[in-house]
Structure formats: structure tokens, C-alpha cells
Design a protein around this motif. Structure first.
Motif, short mmCIF file in Angstrom:
data_model
loop_
_atom_site.label_atom_id
_atom_site.label_comp_id
_atom_site.label_asym_id
_atom_site.label_seq_id
_atom_site.Cartn_x
_atom_site.Cartn_y
_atom_site.Cartn_z
N ALA A 1 17.39 44.78 58.23
CA ALA A 1 16.71 45.18 56.99
C ALA A 1 17.26 46.51 56.48
O ALA A 1 17.48 46.69 55.28
N LEU A 2 17.51 47.46 57.38
CA LEU A 2 18.05 48.76 56.98
C LEU A 2 19.47 48.62 56.42
O LEU A 2 19.79 49.21 55.38
N VAL A 3 20.31 47.87 57.09
CA VAL A 3 21.67 47.67 56.60
C VAL A 3 21.64 46.94 55.26
O VAL A 3 22.35 47.31 54.32
N GLY A 4 20.82 45.93 55.14
CA GLY A 4 20.70 45.20 53.88
C GLY A 4 20.23 46.09 52.74
O GLY A 4 20.75 46.02 51.63
N TRP A 5 19.23 46.93 53.02
CA TRP A 5 18.72 47.84 51.99
C TRP A 5 19.81 48.83 51.56
O TRP A 5 19.97 49.09 50.37
N ASN A 6 20.57 49.34 52.52
CA ASN A 6 21.67 50.26 52.18
C ASN A 6 22.74 49.57 51.32
O ASN A 6 23.25 50.16 50.38
N LEU A 7 23.07 48.35 51.65
CA LEU A 7 24.04 47.61 50.84
C LEU A 7 23.50 47.30 49.45
O LEU A 7 24.23 47.37 48.46
N LEU A 8 22.24 46.97 49.37
CA LEU A 8 21.62 46.63 48.09
C LEU A 8 21.55 47.83 47.16
O LEU A 8 21.75 47.71 45.95
N THR A 9 21.30 49.00 47.69
CA THR A 9 21.11 50.19 46.86
C THR A 9 22.35 51.07 46.78
O THR A 9 22.33 52.10 46.11
N ALA A 10 23.44 50.68 47.43
CA ALA A 10 24.66 51.49 47.41
C ALA A 10 25.30 51.46 46.02
O ALA A 10 25.22 50.47 45.30
N LYS A 11 25.94 52.56 45.66
CA LYS A 11 26.65 52.64 44.39
C LYS A 11 27.91 51.78 44.49
O LYS A 11 28.67 51.87 45.45
N ALA A 12 28.13 50.97 43.46
CA ALA A 12 29.29 50.07 43.45
C ALA A 12 30.56 50.87 43.19
O ALA A 12 30.58 51.80 42.39
N ASP A 13 31.62 50.48 43.86
CA ASP A 13 32.92 51.10 43.65
C ASP A 13 33.61 50.34 42.53
O ASP A 13 34.27 49.33 42.74
N THR A 14 33.42 50.82 41.29
CA THR A 14 33.96 50.12 40.13
C THR A 14 35.15 50.83 39.51
O THR A 14 35.55 50.53 38.41
N GLU A 15 35.70 51.77 40.22
CA GLU A 15 36.85 52.50 39.70
C GLU A 15 38.05 51.57 39.67
O GLU A 15 38.47 51.01 40.69
N ALA A 16 38.60 51.39 38.46
CA ALA A 16 39.74 50.48 38.30
C ALA A 16 41.01 51.16 38.76
O ALA A 16 41.29 52.30 38.42
N GLY A 17 41.77 50.45 39.54
CA GLY A 17 43.05 50.95 40.00
C GLY A 17 44.16 50.44 39.10
O GLY A 17 43.92 49.71 38.13
N PRO A 18 45.37 50.79 39.38
CA PRO A 18 46.49 50.32 38.56
C PRO A 18 46.66 48.81 38.72
O PRO A 18 46.41 48.26 39.78
N THR A 19 47.08 48.16 37.64
CA THR A 19 47.30 46.72 37.68
C THR A 19 48.78 46.38 37.82
O THR A 19 49.12 45.23 38.02
N CYS A 20 49.62 47.40 37.67
CA CYS A 20 51.04 47.13 37.78
C CYS A 20 51.79 48.39 38.22
O CYS A 20 51.23 49.47 38.24
N THR A 21 53.05 48.19 38.54
CA THR A 21 53.93 49.29 38.93
C THR A 21 55.04 49.40 37.89
O THR A 21 55.67 48.39 37.54
#
Length: 170
Positions: A21-41
Motif C-alpha cells: 500500500a505504501l509503495v502503491g501510494w508513492n507511485l500514485l502520487t509521484a510527480k511524472a517525469d515528463t521532460e522531453a528529451g531529444p528525438t534525434c541526433t
């Protein structure tokens, strides 16, 4: 012994439930990593160096009314080593009989390499629709025949070219 065993099993089950339950709650409320990285070189080809198909992305648009033609042309260009781009129907008002390349720069070595792939030399025209600037946009029309059976696999770049090679995710 049985009573002790049952109590111990229950305690372990409760501990696993609470931990889950604790791990699930942490995953549910964690900030999403939505930083876009490069799509090409970025790759640079200097004037005089070989420009090869594996550095050129080709977008294929269909104005022929023949279902799936853009997809088939894109697949065949990929067999020649080109990178797949957008595949779609075109909304252009420019009449295209066989093949056209929509570009604002007809002297671009990437455009010249793609043009050499077709049996019927393509029209080179300024686009009347938005095009993807990450590659060469080819428009196939109702009289499209086929690609060359033995097209050139490289050309010498007539000027410095900067290409964006898509990253492959593993």
C-alpha cells in the motif's frame, strides 16, 4: 504450533499488504517525469562527402486516390535505406501526375538523392501545404509507376548538409 504458525502467517501477510500500500501510494502520487528529451541526433555531411540514404528521412503523401500507395512507396524507400517519415494523404491543390517533391530548396542534396530513386523524374515544386522540415516530402500521384530498380546509393553533397537522424529507442 499451529496457532503460532497462523499468527506468524497473518503478521507477514499484513506486513506485505502495508508495504504494498505504501509503495502503491508513492507511485500514485509521484510527480511524472515528463521532460522531453531529444528525438534525434544532428549529423553533418560536409560538401564533397557522401550523402547516403540512412541520413535522409522521407515523408510520403498520397494524392492518387489509391489506398495505401504512400505506405507502399515509404516501405520501398526504406528498403533502399531511407528513414521513414510521415505517411499520409495530401491536401495539396498542386496537380501531381506521377511524383513530386515538395521543397523550398531544390538544390538540397537530400532532395537530389531522393529524386534519383524514381523511374519518372519527380516534379520539384514549392509546397502549398505545411511540410515536415525534418526530411524530404514526396507526393505520389495517380500515374505513379515505381522506384528505379538500381538507384544510386549515395551522392556527393554539393554543400554542407545538417541532418537530424532519429534516435532509436531500445
Amino acid at each position: 504450533m499451529t496457532r503460532t504458525w497462523n499468527l506468524l502467517t497473518s503478521l507477514v501477510a499484513v506486513a506485505v499488504f502495508v508495504a504494498g500500500a505504501l509503495v502503491g501510494w508513492n507511485l500514485l502520487t509521484a510527480k511524472a517525469d515528463t521532460e522531453a528529451g531529444p528525438t534525434c541526433t544532428e549529423r553533418n555531411v560536409a560538401a564533397g562527402e557522401a550523402l547516403t540514404p540512412n541520413l535522409v528521412q522521407v515523408n510520403v503523401l498520397n494524392v492518387s486516390g489509391r489506398s495505401g500507395l504512400a505506405n507502399r512507396v515509404s516501405i520501398n524507400l526504406q528498403r533502399y535505406g531511407f528513414l521513414a517519415g510521415t505517411i499520409d494523404n495530401a491536401t495539396s491543390e498542386i496537380p501531381v501526375d506521377h511524383v513530386a517533391i515538395f521543397t523550398n530548396d531544390p538544390d538540397d542534396p537530400m532532395v537530389q538523392l531522393v529524386a534519383l530513386q524514381f523511374q519518372v523524374p519527380p516534379q520539384i515544386v514549392a509546397p502549398d501545404i505545411p511540410i515536415d522540415d525534418k526530411g524530404v516530402t514526396v507526393v505520389v500521384g495517380p500515374s505513379y509507376t515505381d522506384l528505379n530498380l538500381t538507384p544510386p546509393t549515395e551522392i556527393a553533397a554539393s554543400r554542407d548538409v545538417s541532418v537530424c537522424v532519429p534516435l532509436v529507442e531500445l
